[in-house]
Design a protein around this motif. Sequence first.
Motif, PDB file in Angstrom:
ATOM      1  N   ASP A  44       0.917  -1.258   0.100  1.00  0.00           N
ATOM      2  CA  ASP A  44      -0.107  -0.018   0.068  1.00  0.00           C
ATOM      3  C   ASP A  44       0.815   1.250  -0.003  1.00  0.00           C
ATOM      4  OD1 ASP A  44      -2.236   1.323  -0.061  1.00  0.00           O
ATOM      5  OD2 ASP A  44      -2.808   1.436   2.051  1.00  0.00           O
ATOM      6  N   CYS A  46       2.605   3.648  -3.107  1.00  0.00           N
ATOM      7  CA  CYS A  46       2.966   4.366  -4.325  1.00  0.00           C
ATOM      8  C   CYS A  46       4.637   4.484  -4.537  1.00  0.00           C
ATOM      9  CB  CYS A  46       2.444   5.813  -4.730  1.00  0.00           C
ATOM     10  SG  CYS A  46       2.920   6.361  -6.202  1.00  0.00           S
ATOM     11  N   LEU A  53      -1.916   3.513  -1.878  1.00  0.00           N
ATOM     12  CA  LEU A  53      -2.711   3.243  -3.098  1.00  0.00           C
ATOM     13  C   LEU A  53      -3.986   3.025  -2.968  1.00  0.00           C
ATOM     14  CD1 LEU A  53       0.131   1.495  -4.927  1.00  0.00           C
ATOM     15  CD2 LEU A  53      -0.792   3.741  -5.458  1.00  0.00           C
ATOM     16  N   GLY A  56      -6.787   5.156  -3.763  1.00  0.00           N
ATOM     17  CA  GLY A  56      -6.901   5.605  -4.988  1.00  0.00           C
ATOM     18  C   GLY A  56      -7.953   5.165  -5.864  1.00  0.00           C
ATOM     19  N   CYS A  65      -2.688   7.039  -7.907  1.00  0.00           N
ATOM     20  CA  CYS A  65      -2.380   7.240  -6.508  1.00  0.00           C
ATOM     21  C   CYS A  65      -3.069   8.655  -6.071  1.00  0.00           C
ATOM     22  CB  CYS A  65      -0.755   7.463  -6.548  1.00  0.00           C
ATOM     23  SG  CYS A  65      -0.029   7.977  -4.821  1.00  0.00           S
TER      24      CYS A  65
END
Length: 111
Positions: A44, A46, A53, A56, A65
């Motif tokens: 989890d 980016c 993430l 997102g 993201c």
Amino acid sequence: MQDEWLDIGQLDDIPRRGARVVKSPAGDIAVFRTQDDAVFALEDRCPHKGGPLSQGIVQGHAVNCPLHNWLISLETGAAQGADQGCTKTVPVKLQGSRILLGLAALLARAA
């Protein structure tokens, strides 16, 4: 241990085009469900600035993201387009309607 899987819940526990965070000794794992009910699991974070993430927006088999709008492949963890970087994937599978994560991969990350 290679064939061991951790049951983390039902497919319906995650909304379509949504995510759920699973806490692990190796850090947070984002588990995504796509519109077509495919399931993917990524670290989890980016690869750009470490954004979550799981927060997102899922688009097809990718996620944006929430920090800087990087598009990350759910299949490979690689940044798309001109962006470069990769987040780690975690083996995941469906068994009926249950979501299973690869236990060996989670334990290896924690070591």
